[in-house]
Design a protein around this motif. Structure first.
Motif, PDB file in Angstrom:
ATOM      1  N   ILE A 198     -57.280  13.688  60.170  1.00  0.00           N
ATOM      2  CA  ILE A 198     -58.018  14.947  60.277  1.00  0.00           C
ATOM      3  C   ILE A 198     -58.571  15.376  58.925  1.00  0.00           C
ATOM      4  CG2 ILE A 198     -57.805  17.414  60.776  1.00  0.00           C
ATOM      5  CD1 ILE A 198     -55.807  16.680  62.983  1.00  0.00           C
ATOM      6  N   ARG A 199     -57.746  15.274  57.879  1.00  0.00           N
ATOM      7  CA  ARG A 199     -58.195  15.691  56.551  1.00  0.00           C
ATOM      8  C   ARG A 199     -59.369  14.837  56.056  1.00  0.00           C
ATOM      9  NH1 ARG A 199     -54.840  19.502  54.528  1.00  0.00           N
ATOM     10  NH2 ARG A 199     -52.648  19.534  55.194  1.00  0.00           N
ATOM     11  N   ASN A 200     -59.277  13.532  56.259  1.00  0.00           N
ATOM     12  CA  ASN A 200     -60.372  12.653  55.832  1.00  0.00           C
ATOM     13  C   ASN A 200     -61.642  12.897  56.644  1.00  0.00           C
ATOM     14  OD1 ASN A 200     -58.947  11.374  53.796  1.00  0.00           O
ATOM     15  ND2 ASN A 200     -58.143   9.803  55.149  1.00  0.00           N
ATOM     16  N   PHE A 201     -61.462  13.144  57.940  1.00  0.00           N
ATOM     17  CA  PHE A 201     -62.597  13.425  58.807  1.00  0.00           C
ATOM     18  C   PHE A 201     -63.276  14.736  58.394  1.00  0.00           C
ATOM     19  CE2 PHE A 201     -64.158  15.278  62.911  1.00  0.00           C
ATOM     20  CZ  PHE A 201     -65.193  14.385  63.116  1.00  0.00           C
ATOM     21  N   TYR A 202     -62.476  15.737  58.087  1.00  0.00           N
ATOM     22  CA  TYR A 202     -62.974  17.033  57.616  1.00  0.00           C
ATOM     23  C   TYR A 202     -63.862  16.852  56.380  1.00  0.00           C
ATOM     24  CZ  TYR A 202     -62.560  21.674  55.340  1.00  0.00           C
ATOM     25  OH  TYR A 202     -62.805  22.882  54.725  1.00  0.00           O
ATOM     26  N   GLU A 203     -63.375  16.102  55.388  1.00  0.00           N
ATOM     27  CA  GLU A 203     -64.137  15.890  54.160  1.00  0.00           C
ATOM     28  C   GLU A 203     -65.411  15.098  54.429  1.00  0.00           C
ATOM     29  OE1 GLU A 203     -63.631  17.271  51.321  1.00  0.00           O
ATOM     30  OE2 GLU A 203     -61.722  18.220  51.873  1.00  0.00           O
ATOM     31  N   ALA A 204     -65.326  14.104  55.337  1.00  0.00           N
ATOM     32  CA  ALA A 204     -66.508  13.293  55.650  1.00  0.00           C
ATOM     33  C   ALA A 204     -67.579  14.113  56.357  1.00  0.00           C
ATOM     34  CB  ALA A 204     -66.105  12.093  56.503  1.00  0.00           C
ATOM     35  N   LEU A 205     -67.179  15.016  57.248  1.00  0.00           N
ATOM     36  CA  LEU A 205     -68.148  15.908  57.892  1.00  0.00           C
ATOM     37  C   LEU A 205     -68.842  16.791  56.862  1.00  0.00           C
ATOM     38  CD1 LEU A 205     -66.484  17.191  61.205  1.00  0.00           C
ATOM     39  CD2 LEU A 205     -68.276  15.476  60.962  1.00  0.00           C
ATOM     40  N   LYS A 206     -68.060  17.352  55.937  1.00  0.00           N
ATOM     41  CA  LYS A 206     -68.644  18.180  54.878  1.00  0.00           C
ATOM     42  C   LYS A 206     -69.638  17.385  54.052  1.00  0.00           C
ATOM     43  CE  LYS A 206     -66.125  20.706  52.239  1.00  0.00           C
ATOM     44  NZ  LYS A 206     -65.012  21.159  51.353  1.00  0.00           N
ATOM     45  N   ASP A 207     -69.260  16.169  53.689  1.00  0.00           N
ATOM     46  CA  ASP A 207     -70.133  15.330  52.868  1.00  0.00           C
ATOM     47  C   ASP A 207     -71.431  14.980  53.593  1.00  0.00           C
ATOM     48  OD1 ASP A 207     -68.261  15.365  50.855  1.00  0.00           O
ATOM     49  OD2 ASP A 207     -67.421  13.395  51.324  1.00  0.00           O
ATOM     50  N   ASN A 208     -71.402  15.037  54.926  1.00  0.00           N
ATOM     51  CA  ASN A 208     -72.586  14.709  55.715  1.00  0.00           C
ATOM     52  C   ASN A 208     -73.305  15.958  56.236  1.00  0.00           C
ATOM     53  OD1 ASN A 208     -73.007  11.594  56.336  1.00  0.00           O
ATOM     54  ND2 ASN A 208     -70.801  11.964  56.118  1.00  0.00           N
ATOM     55  N   GLY A 209     -73.065  17.106  55.595  1.00  0.00           N
ATOM     56  CA  GLY A 209     -73.874  18.294  55.829  1.00  0.00           C
ATOM     57  C   GLY A 209     -73.386  19.279  56.868  1.00  0.00           C
ATOM     58  N   CYS A 210     -72.172  19.096  57.394  1.00  0.00           N
ATOM     59  CA  CYS A 210     -71.650  20.047  58.384  1.00  0.00           C
ATOM     60  C   CYS A 210     -70.901  21.187  57.700  1.00  0.00           C
ATOM     61  CB  CYS A 210     -70.694  19.337  59.341  1.00  0.00           C
ATOM     62  SG  CYS A 210     -71.497  18.218  60.494  1.00  0.00           S
ATOM     63  N   ASP A 211     -70.929  22.337  58.334  1.00  0.00           N
ATOM     64  CA  ASP A 211     -70.100  23.479  57.938  1.00  0.00           C
ATOM     65  C   ASP A 211     -68.836  23.385  58.792  1.00  0.00           C
ATOM     66  OD1 ASP A 211     -68.854  25.890  57.486  1.00  0.00           O
ATOM     67  OD2 ASP A 211     -70.656  27.101  57.683  1.00  0.00           O
TER      68      ASP A 211
END
Length: 344
Positions: A30-43
């Motif tokens: 979950i933590r890695n997915f959270y950071e990857a979403l942020k890096d790809n422009g999601c809030d």
């Protein structure tokens, strides 16, 4: 601008105890997915029962099909929000699930009744394998639901750090198994397999809080053999963990059941040869069909397979492909594509 999509707002919810589990597989995911979403422009935000307001988000993404998430999913659907579920289910207890589906019309408040409702309410279910998809359709009544297969992502633990050799006191080939000690993870049969060998075997992980006796049994079984190393829990950001992955000749995953297997992907990216249980869904994935497959219930077969992997050359083409296809950025982009399909 015309046609410009607003920044997507995603609310992530794990099950209540996911961050209390030292083995940390789902928590790390979950933590890695959270950071990857942020890096790809999601809030993106984590759900907080005191602060999160569902009305501010486009997507509620729930990790693990668990009854404790039902009330929040109901609330999200009442507000007209899209709900995505990463099911994270082990494909077991088929007869039990089928029994509860058969009596689901009766006015009985069972846990499975709630799980069946979760499946019905979600707009999209994400699974890690074809086996998991088939399991949800056949036993949870997910037929007609959109079910998307997106494999787990994994960190690249590659490093030139050799501190693992100082830790275990040898410089040479060794076998690595990572995860909490429990009957399903099957460390005991690995110990029985390697007792009569001179190959060093490194275990990272500690006792399951629900069954500490299994860990004690494994330590007793290994007693008197110099080639076993029990390193306990190691932080997933530590240089020692990266060194353990990067220098392992073989990663063994002899579990009886896994949803997909995060440590398997991490081991492959780090360059280890893989020995996988024949019962794991990941063995049916096209990426892993050429790995060495063992019978988890047969220590002699586990030993034979490990020795084959020790002698085999490392496949750099396989390693590069796994690193590219299972990066967190790749996984996040696949999710965002599905989010957009739901919203637009």
């Amino acid at each position: 601008k015309r046609g410009h999509k607003p920044i997507m707002k995603v609310l992530i919810k794990g099950y209540d105890t996911c961050c209390q589990n030292q083995s940390g597989g789902v928590q790390i995911r979950i933590r890695n997915f959270y950071e990857a979403l942020k890096d790809n422009g999601c809030d993106v935000s984590y759900f907080n029962s005191f602060e999160s307001d569902l009305r501010e988000y486009d997507i509620l993404h729930v990790f693990k099909m668990d009854i404790e998430s039902l009330a929040l999913i109901r609330c999200a659907k009442t507000m007209g929000k899209k709900v995505v579920l990463s099911s994270i289910v082990n494909c077991i207890n088929k007869r039990k699930i089928d029994f509860y589906r058969a009596i689901n019309r009766l006015p009985l408040a069972t846990t499975y009744r709630g799980l069946f409702e979760i499946v019905k309410l979600c707009d999209l279910i994400i699974v890690e394998s074809h086996q998991e998809r088939t399991f949800l359709i056949r036993h949870f009544g997910a037929r007609g639901k959109e079910i998307c297969i997106i494999a787990n992502g994994a960190e690249d633990y590659t490093t030139t750090d050799t501190s693992i050799f100082d830790k275990i006191g040898i410089h040479g080939s060794y076998v690595l198994q990572v995860g909490r000690f429990d009957k399903n993870k099957n460390q005991l049969n690995v110990i029985r397999a390697m007792k009569q060998s001179c190959i060093h075997t490194v275990f990272i992980g500690g006792a399951d809080i629900n069954d500490t006796r299994y860990y004690d049994k494994c330590v007793r079984e290994a007693s008197g053999n110099y080639n076993f190393h029990f390193l306990g829990w190691i932080d997933n950001k530590s240089s020692l963990l990266k060194s353990a992955y990067s220098n392992a000749k073989v990663l063994v995953a002899p579990s009886y059941n896994e949803t997909f297997g995060l440590t398997i992907i991490e081991g492959a990216i780090a360059g280890a040869n893989l020995v996988l249980s024949k019962t794991l869904p990941i063995t049916h994935d096209e990426h892993f069909r050429n790995c060495i497959i063992c019978d988890p219930g047969n220590p002699d077969d586990i030993r034979k397979c490990i020795m084959m992997a020790i002698e085999a050359k490392q496949n750099q083409t396989f390693r590069r492909r796994i690193k590219e296809d299972f990066s967190w950025s790749s996984v996040a982009k696949q999710h965002i594509k599905k989010y957009n399909e739901l919203l637009y």
